[in-house]
Design a protein around this motif. Structure first.
Motif, PDB file in Angstrom:
ATOM      1  N   THR A 145       0.947  -1.309   0.077  1.00  0.00           N
ATOM      2  CA  THR A 145      -0.032  -0.112   0.093  1.00  0.00           C
ATOM      3  C   THR A 145       0.865   1.397  -0.164  1.00  0.00           C
ATOM      4  OG1 THR A 145      -1.859  -1.097   1.255  1.00  0.00           O
ATOM      5  CG2 THR A 145      -1.902   1.402   1.349  1.00  0.00           C
ATOM      6  N   LEU A 146       1.741   1.202   0.944  1.00  0.00           N
ATOM      7  CA  LEU A 146       2.659   2.562   0.880  1.00  0.00           C
ATOM      8  C   LEU A 146       3.519   2.758  -0.555  1.00  0.00           C
ATOM      9  CD1 LEU A 146       4.465   2.017   4.346  1.00  0.00           C
ATOM     10  CD2 LEU A 146       3.003   3.836   3.650  1.00  0.00           C
ATOM     11  N   ASP A 147       4.123   1.458  -1.246  1.00  0.00           N
ATOM     12  CA  ASP A 147       4.528   1.651  -2.597  1.00  0.00           C
ATOM     13  C   ASP A 147       3.589   2.402  -3.336  1.00  0.00           C
ATOM     14  OD1 ASP A 147       7.034   0.578  -1.848  1.00  0.00           O
ATOM     15  OD2 ASP A 147       6.477  -1.441  -2.448  1.00  0.00           O
ATOM     16  N   ALA A 148       2.492   1.807  -3.412  1.00  0.00           N
ATOM     17  CA  ALA A 148       1.130   2.346  -4.345  1.00  0.00           C
ATOM     18  C   ALA A 148       0.995   3.897  -4.107  1.00  0.00           C
ATOM     19  CB  ALA A 148       0.114   1.567  -3.922  1.00  0.00           C
ATOM     20  N   TRP A 149       1.207   4.342  -2.772  1.00  0.00           N
ATOM     21  CA  TRP A 149       0.872   5.706  -2.202  1.00  0.00           C
ATOM     22  C   TRP A 149       2.027   6.466  -2.711  1.00  0.00           C
ATOM     23  CZ3 TRP A 149      -1.252   4.950   3.167  1.00  0.00           C
ATOM     24  CH2 TRP A 149      -2.651   4.353   3.320  1.00  0.00           C
ATOM     25  N   VAL A 150       3.384   5.967  -2.655  1.00  0.00           N
ATOM     26  CA  VAL A 150       4.248   6.653  -3.423  1.00  0.00           C
ATOM     27  C   VAL A 150       4.178   6.978  -4.806  1.00  0.00           C
ATOM     28  CG1 VAL A 150       6.770   6.592  -3.886  1.00  0.00           C
ATOM     29  CG2 VAL A 150       6.161   5.849  -1.517  1.00  0.00           C
ATOM     30  N   LEU A 151       3.722   6.176  -5.510  1.00  0.00           N
ATOM     31  CA  LEU A 151       3.515   6.320  -6.925  1.00  0.00           C
ATOM     32  C   LEU A 151       2.494   7.399  -7.304  1.00  0.00           C
ATOM     33  CD1 LEU A 151       4.129   2.551  -8.450  1.00  0.00           C
ATOM     34  CD2 LEU A 151       5.754   4.553  -8.744  1.00  0.00           C
ATOM     35  N   ARG A 152       1.410   7.018  -6.444  1.00  0.00           N
ATOM     36  CA  ARG A 152       0.029   8.278  -6.770  1.00  0.00           C
ATOM     37  C   ARG A 152       0.759   9.604  -6.351  1.00  0.00           C
ATOM     38  NH1 ARG A 152      -5.773   5.347  -5.465  1.00  0.00           N
ATOM     39  NH2 ARG A 152      -5.602   3.805  -7.174  1.00  0.00           N
ATOM     40  N   ALA A 153       1.612   9.591  -5.395  1.00  0.00           N
ATOM     41  CA  ALA A 153       2.104  11.007  -4.881  1.00  0.00           C
ATOM     42  C   ALA A 153       2.783  11.690  -6.171  1.00  0.00           C
ATOM     43  CB  ALA A 153       2.898  10.815  -3.845  1.00  0.00           C
ATOM     44  N   LEU A 154       3.121  10.916  -7.095  1.00  0.00           N
ATOM     45  CA  LEU A 154       3.801  11.686  -8.232  1.00  0.00           C
ATOM     46  C   LEU A 154       2.831  12.442  -9.212  1.00  0.00           C
ATOM     47  CD1 LEU A 154       6.192   8.767  -9.085  1.00  0.00           C
ATOM     48  CD2 LEU A 154       7.102  10.835  -7.878  1.00  0.00           C
ATOM     49  N   THR A 155       1.588  12.093  -9.125  1.00  0.00           N
ATOM     50  CA  THR A 155       0.629  12.578  -9.870  1.00  0.00           C
ATOM     51  C   THR A 155      -0.561  13.020  -9.307  1.00  0.00           C
ATOM     52  OG1 THR A 155      -0.185  10.360 -10.349  1.00  0.00           O
ATOM     53  CG2 THR A 155       1.528  11.190 -12.062  1.00  0.00           C
ATOM     54  N   ALA A 156      -0.902  12.688  -8.106  1.00  0.00           N
ATOM     55  CA  ALA A 156      -1.894  13.109  -7.334  1.00  0.00           C
ATOM     56  C   ALA A 156      -2.255  14.557  -7.323  1.00  0.00           C
ATOM     57  CB  ALA A 156      -2.143  12.627  -6.048  1.00  0.00           C
ATOM     58  N   ASP A 157      -3.376  14.977  -7.768  1.00  0.00           N
ATOM     59  CA  ASP A 157      -3.960  16.363  -7.793  1.00  0.00           C
ATOM     60  C   ASP A 157      -4.136  16.881  -6.162  1.00  0.00           C
ATOM     61  OD1 ASP A 157      -4.120  16.488 -10.272  1.00  0.00           O
ATOM     62  OD2 ASP A 157      -6.201  15.814 -10.399  1.00  0.00           O
ATOM     63  N   THR A 158      -4.539  16.037  -5.210  1.00  0.00           N
ATOM     64  CA  THR A 158      -4.687  16.424  -3.711  1.00  0.00           C
ATOM     65  C   THR A 158      -4.031  15.212  -2.886  1.00  0.00           C
ATOM     66  OG1 THR A 158      -6.837  15.452  -3.577  1.00  0.00           O
ATOM     67  CG2 THR A 158      -6.667  17.821  -4.468  1.00  0.00           C
ATOM     68  N   ALA A 159      -3.865  15.439  -1.596  1.00  0.00           N
ATOM     69  CA  ALA A 159      -3.168  14.720  -0.843  1.00  0.00           C
ATOM     70  C   ALA A 159      -4.288  13.529  -0.788  1.00  0.00           C
ATOM     71  CB  ALA A 159      -2.810  15.179   0.432  1.00  0.00           C
ATOM     72  N   GLU A 160      -5.501  14.108  -0.552  1.00  0.00           N
ATOM     73  CA  GLU A 160      -6.602  12.978  -0.386  1.00  0.00           C
ATOM     74  C   GLU A 160      -6.813  12.079  -1.611  1.00  0.00           C
ATOM     75  OE1 GLU A 160      -7.595  16.729   1.944  1.00  0.00           O
ATOM     76  OE2 GLU A 160      -7.168  16.125   0.010  1.00  0.00           O
ATOM     77  N   ALA A 161      -6.085  12.111  -2.708  1.00  0.00           N
ATOM     78  CA  ALA A 161      -6.191  11.348  -3.863  1.00  0.00           C
ATOM     79  C   ALA A 161      -5.330  10.302  -3.946  1.00  0.00           C
ATOM     80  CB  ALA A 161      -5.911  12.243  -5.214  1.00  0.00           C
ATOM     81  N   LEU A 162      -4.571  10.161  -2.806  1.00  0.00           N
ATOM     82  CA  LEU A 162      -3.577   9.173  -2.408  1.00  0.00           C
ATOM     83  C   LEU A 162      -4.536   7.772  -2.146  1.00  0.00           C
ATOM     84  CD1 LEU A 162      -1.096  10.560  -0.035  1.00  0.00           C
ATOM     85  CD2 LEU A 162      -0.587   9.911  -2.537  1.00  0.00           C
ATOM     86  N   PHE A 163      -5.664   8.181  -1.517  1.00  0.00           N
ATOM     87  CA  PHE A 163      -6.314   6.947  -1.053  1.00  0.00           C
ATOM     88  C   PHE A 163      -7.622   6.398  -2.261  1.00  0.00           C
ATOM     89  CE2 PHE A 163      -5.539   9.804   2.493  1.00  0.00           C
ATOM     90  CZ  PHE A 163      -4.190   9.029   2.815  1.00  0.00           C
ATOM     91  N   ASP A 164      -7.642   7.298  -3.405  1.00  0.00           N
ATOM     92  CA  ASP A 164      -8.858   6.788  -4.114  1.00  0.00           C
ATOM     93  C   ASP A 164      -8.412   5.411  -4.834  1.00  0.00           C
ATOM     94  OD1 ASP A 164      -9.782   9.392  -3.944  1.00  0.00           O
ATOM     95  OD2 ASP A 164      -9.121  10.058  -5.592  1.00  0.00           O
TER      96      ASP A 164
END
Length: 288
Positions: A269-288
């Motif tokens: 899950t943390l690996d996935a969130w690291v990748l999402r942090a590269l393109t997410a528009d908001t911090a909350e989008a990490l969890f979409d």
């Protein structure tokens, strides 16, 4: 649950649109423009109401009347809702961009691929959808370095999709040498995406070769892994990486998001969130 393989495969398919164009044209007979700009499109395919309709990834090629859209979905297991949402993705993307749209489903597993290849009946006479699926049976084994250099997007996809093939080491060797001919930062990003997309012995072998630092991009990759490992444990290190990426992109991190990230101890899950942090528009989008 979001997994690192799911996010990694999606990133591989959307990181460099021109590489993906070359890969898709090699796999499928698609009317993608062979010239002109290829770019990321918003994967948010919602209508103007509270319901969320978000694909894993989306690409748009060409301009004006010569546009063609690609929806990218990564499937690791059958999902009974997808035959309904995939049709919605296509309809909404087509309506938004006013152009033809194609659905590409990436399935590393044979069984899941057979499920994804089934014809989706809409109920309307003559209107049905057969997803185009990238899977082990239609993804070539690329063991020649020159061939890998000519279509790096396909070579990278081959490395992941064919990771259980007895000739995987030859495929891995070809793509590692081919990556050396890309910009080192691009190659390093691809190397990381491949790493999180692989599983089991294939992932361990990829890590071992990367840490050998035969090429410059491998050194950057290995150093990034060490810098994470030197922090206060792997989980805290990856949480720090998430916060730093968002901060560097000018995205605020609310206390609720920070607490949720710090409370997570699951590596995938943390690996996935690291990748999402590269393109997410908001911090909350990490969890979409």
């Amino acid at each position: 649950m979001v997994t690192s393989q799911h996010e990694g495969l999606t990133k591989v398919a959307t990181f460099e649109p021109d590489h993906t164009r070359h890969m898709l044209l090699a796999l499928f007979d698609l009317p993608i423009p062979k010239s002109g700009e290829g770019r990321l499109a918003s994967p948010d395919l919602s209508e103007a109401d509270p319901a969320v309709c978000r694909a894993d990834g989306a690409l748009l090629y060409g301009d004006g009347e010569d546009k063609f859209g690609i929806i990218v979905e990564t499937q690791r297991a059958p999902d009974k809702e997808k035959p309904y949402s995939w049709l919605e993705y296509i309809a909404n993307f087509r309506s938004r961009e006013k152009c033809p749209v194609c659905l590409i489903v990436i399935c590393p597993d044979h069984t899941v691929a057979r499920w994804a290849l089934r014809v989706i009946e809409t109920g309307h006479p003559g209107l049905e959808l057969t997803p185009l699926v990238i899977h082990p049976d239609n993804t070539p084994l690329i063991t020649d370095v020159e061939q890998a250099k000519e279509n790096i997007g396909l070579a990278i996809m081959s490395t992941i999709i064919q990771s259980k093939n007895p000739r995987f080491l030859a495929v891995q060797d070809a793509v590692m040498k081919a990556l050396h001919h890309l910009d080192s930062k691009v190659a390093g990003r691809y190397a990381r995406y491949i790493q999180v997309s692989l599983t089991g012995d294939a992932q361990k072998e990829w890590d071992r070769k990367m840490k050998a630092m035969t090429y410059p991009y491998m050194g950057e990759y290995a150093e990034s892994l060490l810098s994470e490992g030197e922090r206060k444990g792997r989980a805290e290190g990856e949480a720090d990486a998430i916060f730093l990426i968002l901060q560097g992109r000018g995205i605020a991190v609310p206390d609720e998001v920070r607490k949720r990230v710090l409370a997570c101890g699951d590596k995938e899950t943390l690996d996935a969130w690291v990748l999402r942090a590269l393109t997410a528009d908001t911090a909350e989008a990490l969890f979409d």
